[in-house]
Design an enzyme around this catalytic site. Sequence first.
Site, mmCIF file in Angstrom:
data_model
loop_
_atom_site.group_PDB
_atom_site.id
_atom_site.type_symbol
_atom_site.label_atom_id
_atom_site.label_comp_id
_atom_site.label_asym_id
_atom_site.label_seq_id
_atom_site.Cartn_x
_atom_site.Cartn_y
_atom_site.Cartn_z
ATOM 1 N N ASP A 248 22.803 50.841 14.232
ATOM 2 C CA ASP A 248 23.675 49.557 14.416
ATOM 3 C C ASP A 248 23.821 49.230 16.047
ATOM 4 O OD1 ASP A 248 26.645 48.248 13.134
ATOM 5 O OD2 ASP A 248 24.788 47.049 13.943
ATOM 6 N N ASP B 249 9.734 -22.190 -23.119
ATOM 7 C CA ASP B 249 10.273 -21.770 -21.867
ATOM 8 C C ASP B 249 11.353 -20.797 -22.105
ATOM 9 O OD1 ASP B 249 10.230 -21.424 -19.210
ATOM 10 O OD2 ASP B 249 11.684 -23.341 -18.843
ATOM 11 N N ASP C 235 -30.559 -30.252 12.367
ATOM 12 C CA ASP C 235 -29.236 -30.619 12.396
ATOM 13 C C ASP C 235 -28.457 -30.340 10.958
ATOM 14 O OD1 ASP C 235 -26.539 -31.468 13.071
ATOM 15 O OD2 ASP C 235 -27.116 -33.466 13.389
ATOM 16 N N GLU D 105 11.653 -28.624 -20.391
ATOM 17 C CA GLU D 105 12.947 -28.559 -19.535
ATOM 18 C C GLU D 105 13.981 -29.532 -19.720
ATOM 19 O OE1 GLU D 105 13.239 -26.489 -16.975
ATOM 20 O OE2 GLU D 105 11.259 -25.666 -16.587
ATOM 21 N N HIS E 20 -7.820 -35.704 5.020
ATOM 22 C CA HIS E 20 -6.547 -35.975 4.156
ATOM 23 C C HIS E 20 -6.215 -37.456 4.796
ATOM 24 C CE1 HIS E 20 -6.245 -32.298 1.737
ATOM 25 N NE2 HIS E 20 -6.376 -31.963 2.881
ATOM 26 N N ASP F 175 -2.421 25.496 12.065
ATOM 27 C CA ASP F 175 -2.060 27.152 11.818
ATOM 28 C C ASP F 175 -3.182 27.864 11.676
ATOM 29 O OD1 ASP F 175 -2.573 25.890 9.498
ATOM 30 O OD2 ASP F 175 -0.881 26.600 8.172
#
Length: 1603
Positions: free
Chosen positions: A614, A1344, A1158, A1437, A1293, A890
């Site tokens: 010890d 639904d 084109d 609905e 659009h 390791d």
Amino acid sequence: MEAVIKVISSACKTYCGKTSPSKKEIGAMLSLLQKEGLLMSPSDLYSPGSWDPITAALSQRAMVLGKSGELKTWGLVLGALKAAREEQVTSEQAKFWLGLGGGRVSPPGPECIEKPATERRIDKGEEVGETTVQRDAKMAPEETATPKTVGTSCYHCGTAIGCNCATASAPPPPYVGSGLYPSLAGVGEQQGQGGDTPRGAEQPRAEPGHAGLAPGPALTDWARIREELASTGPPVVAMPVVIKTEGPAWTPLEPKLITRLADTVRTKGLRSPITMAEVEALMSSPLLPHDVTNLMRVILGPAPYALWMDAWGVQLQTVIAAATRDPRHPANGQGRGERTNLDRLKGLADGMVGNPQGQAALLRPGELVAITASALQAFREVARLAEPAGPWADITQGPSESFVDFANRLIKAVEGSDLPPSARAPVIIDCFRQKSQPDIQQLIRAAPSTLTTPGEIIKYVLDRQKIAPLTDQGIAAAMSSAIQPLVMAVVNRERDGQTGSGGRARRLCYTCGSPGHYQAQCPKKRKSGNSRERCQLCDGMGHNAKQCRRRDSNQGQRPGRGLSSGPWPVSEQPAVSLAMTMEHKDRPLVRVILTNTGSHPVKQRSVYITALLDSGADITIISEEDWPTDWPVVDTANPQIHGIGGGIPMRKSRDMIELGVINRDGSLERPLLLFPAVAMVRGSILGRDCLQGLGLRLTNLVGRATVLTVALHLAIPLKWKPDHTPVWIDQWPLPEGKLVALTQLVEKELQLGHIEPSLSCWNTPVFVIRKASGSYRLLHDLRAVNAKLVPFGAVQQGAPVLSALPRGWPLMVLDLKDCFFSIPLAEQDREAFAFTLPSVNNQAPARRFQWKVLPQGMTCSPTICQLVVGQVLEPLRLKHPSLRMLHYMDDLLLAASSHDGLEAAGEEVINTLERAGFTISPDKIQREPGVQYLGYKLGSTYVAPVGLVAEPRIATLWDVQKLVGSLQWLRPALGIPPRLMGPFYEQLRGSDPNEAREWNLDMKMAWREIVQLSTTAALERWDPALPLEGAVVRCEQGAIGVLGQGLSTHPRPCLWLFSTQPTKAFTAWLEVLTLLITKLRASAVRTFGKEVDILLLPACFREDLPLPEGILLALRGFAGKIRSSDTPSIFDIARPLHVSLKVRVTDHPVPGPTVFTDASSSTHKGVVVWREGPRWEIKEIADLGASVQQLEARAVAMALLLWPTTPTNVVTDSAFVAKMLLKMGQEGVPSTAAAFILEDALSQRSAMAAVLHVRSHSEVPGFFTEGNDVADSQATFQAYPLREAKDLHTTLHIGPRALSKACNISMQQAREVVQTCPHCNSAPALEAGVNPRGLGPLQIWQTDFTLEPRMAPRSWLAVTVDTASSAIVVTQHGRVTSVAAQHHWATAIAVLGRPKAIKTDNGSCFTSKSTREWLARWGIAHTTGIPGNSQGQAMVERANRLLKDKIRVLAEGDGFMKRIPASKQGELLAKAMYALNHFERGENTKTPVQKHWRPTVLTEGPPVKIRIETGEWEKGWNVLVWGRGYAAVKNRDTDKVIWVPSRKVKPDITQKDEVTKKDEASPLFAGSSDWIPWGDEQEGLQEEAASNKQEGPGEDTLAANES
């Protein structure tokens, strides 16, 4: 330079003494200053005006680069220069006051340091003190008979030089300068004869107030400064001017100062100490108002500059007030002129505005000093206002923050606050005491009262923190001092004080262990009457081992199975506290038997010794007095033991020794095998390496000893993010079985010292998983902690190349066992890795632990592991430079030139790692042959991969990704060519990891070749004696290169290299090879540490000399040999291809036909036109799915293939195609669809092609414009204007009116096009032929799920409505699932019957596989509406709303205001269905049940025409139902019924069919009798409809049309 160094060195020795720098250090400093542009010449060092800029620059260099050597040298030199100057200033002032002339302050040049001056006497005969004259002579130059003065005129007459008033007894002028800078009283006046003007001819200066004689010094060109700063950032500019000490001469300073200052302000900010230092250094000399304002404009923004102008004005007003009170103030010129005012100080007086020359001539020196000082003070105030510092009162030391970092933040905040300077130090000290961590606060409270400054407090805390527990050197020294007296006392008492008359040392008593008597004389001797007692040593009866006298015949046991070596690795210093308190009754001395297990003959095989128990020592040490002389010992790597009396030489036993401790009763403890140390100590000591194995325990005052396998000084602290507040995540509940396994694993880790009890405020969950072997593994979920960490950078960029190991060198592979658990975690970071071990049902308080070692799963653990292992191995790398040591995580691989060297190095590496605390797995130590490392098998000459399977399993995209990753790992070793990787690369396209993939035929064939290649191909280990060669070649789908030896004769590949995947649309082969050559050279240097000796190029470069520019750039700096030869045989597997350097495309016209190309996205056409005679020839190509770039490319490719063998000019208005064609001048690798198209066309041509780009729609006349217009018109020609309108609207659009004009169609057609667009029409129309509702019962249902909270816990209601009869069926469910939908439909079928079709939304419960199968079994068609659009489910609905209103009314009527009890829900739902189905709704005369079971038979209405898609009106239809915006029509020939928009229906007046009707109008009518919107010819029908209206055939809102 040498003279200046000699002068400065002499001055430093005079004023600095022993601390003076050497000439070498002074020379290095001067060289650096000249290199940085801080000194124009070494003599400028004597000018005080250059001192502060030098100090600022060297301080910044020290802070940024950490190099403070030059700053230290400059500090000593500056001190010497200042001291010499102070002496000279004092001497000159004394001369002036005594009337001896003087007034000149010369720099400490060579002449003023080394030349002695003669003593001067006053005319009246009074002698100046000898000491003063001698000291002044060191720095003053030799004076002539008439002393010259510069810048100092006579006080009485104003004459500059040689006046007779010099000796008058008059008071000296006020404000005499005596400091770092000389007096500026004479600056601005006319120079005397002795005036020196550096860097320019001498010119007379103007008198104060007269600008006419200003010589025009070198001033700052601020206009150019601002222009260059605005354009290019901080430039090198002219600097403001300063006053030199030689006289009132204005010269520019170093230009780099303003560049550095502008850059510092931009990067560091205004409050930075570096910024303040540079500003103070720049403004240390007086500046003109013109220069001050322009300097601030450069370094400040608009807002800070405005603040500075105000602050500067305030400071100047203060100066004016002081000058008003004192007429002799320096700003007033000491009373020799008009008083100063604000206009003069700001440079706004007459002759100064915008005139720096006028300012330099008219301003007095005192005014310049005041201007500069006021500007500097204003800058300090602006810095505080513009960049306010954080509140210092809120700064607190973090839990993981070091005290130094906390002090840095606190001091920076306090110094940047508005506190007065005198209050900052007390505030900082008070914050140290209150805002630091508790342990720091205790240290500060215990500090002596003499510590009164923040620096003393910081030094005190840092000194106390150096005292660390367990492994610090202080503990080792304490153990040394504690063990040595104990050892010496025991040994002296045993040996020296207990000798007999014969001088022999007497042994201890074998019975009681006490000295002074033998066993036979022991009063505690047992009576030997027990015949059954058996001796453990000789196996005899009647005595025990302590009574046995046989010593050499059969003492002890031979080593056998079950014996183990010491489990605890040994550090160089003790790692536990000294155990001075014993918890057991054993004596500190124990009897030990040592047995030599070696095979060589010895006199004594076993010996008995007495050892100290010890002691706290790390290793077992046997005294040389106890060690038998014939037992061999060897030297060790560490020849000394530290901590046992200081440092003691030691050796180690060569043989393994068996050690056993004899108990009191004579029994022997379990033997232990170890290699003890042998040293010259006066008593043997048992260390920790054997006590643990013997079952003994170290104790101390604290508790159980704690052992860390690696010293704490190797722990690397973690870096945390600024907001790293503690994370607490509750522990997950675990089943009892897993909780038991977790408890066992935690106890095991606790015994191993990997964890410790914790009271941390952090917590993250832990869990266990079962391994294949049946045991459990502990896992810690550290994801939340990793989110708070700053990840470490990679310390190893990749795995080492094993073929770089020298050929023939023997190898050894080592594996570190539990590497993470062998590395300690920094103490301040442990609390963040805490976890909880719960108990079942909270029967007991939970136990909490925290990791002491690197936990698995922490993001920084791999990097720390590499760093720590690398740090341990670094001394061995330096000690053995020839040893090849490969370290990856390791795993270690050692290679040496000989087997003996490898074994010795391996043993040294193992010992070093074990001493550091790592454990080497003995069963995983590999030696040749058959060494495996990082997935490769290594032989003495080759490196081959292992682990390829016969055929991998491929099912998803993730499987392909893993397979490709494995192949990429193997490619450098096997040389897998690009053609074999192509099939696997094709399967990588996609983004969903679970996307299905198949093992197709191409992949199977490529895999077979790869497997065959793995059985025959391998890398060869590098032979340093042979030249290193490199080669590159083009092959299918890429290029390949190789590093090896003997490539042209007997190839030995060492490393394969490959070209990267192309990142551009087209990459020329020349560029691919250039990049590969560069990569090959870099890999050679990185892997083998040398450049390639021989480079083999393809044979095409031998034919094309000189080499192309790209190849020359890749070979820049190459000193080896270059050979151009045929392709080496080693490339056969790659199928090499020839590289052509021929130019195929040019941008100059060539003789040949000219074609125009084109393409148009509106017509999806590409055209080629060319002129033959008077007419234009046209070729077209159309592809609706191709983009316009692809159409352009296909048109050009078609033009190139018109005349493959004829030079052709291709004219296009596409810049994209023109640029790409020019880049494709040579062969290369395409990577886009357009590039593939063009490359295919060019590869089929043999003649040159020229690509010419023109701008479309240009007004330049000529042939090219005409041809381009023809091609453009042909490409945009549209035969179908309606399709063109749709395409135009899809692109832009635009509205119907613009669409009608642009495409020349009617307004009605344009509106239809717009209404069919889902983006422009908020309520898109349904296409014709889609039945939005049933014409009769059981045709179309709508279903639904709706949520009704009153019906909780089964709050989901499935609602189905028949679109013809409006009958409703409702069922109640707990969740929305496929099973619930199927159950609801089964109930509805049982009530209403089986429908033909059901319409729902696209929820998962309706679109799942099981639902589709259920509907298929019942034969029911299923459709879904537009996702997210409730209009497709309008009827259901509305039914949901009607049902919820009915449930609410019924519930409130029964007294249930909120939630309906579960026992009442079924009854109430049935009542609601009864009320809705069996009673009329609104104005209807029939109930939904009646409509459902007794439907009305529809009759055909009047004949109508409908408009089809082509815009034409088609006949042959009769109307059945007219609804709200829609009509149901029936074909008279086919009986087909479709729904069409009402605007596409008009009466067919050619048909006069009568309309008949039975009982009542269809319930699908829109509630109005006049449902036929045309013609008087149908008056009978209208009257009939009116009569029906009077009978009440109206419909409720639920039956309304979906539109």
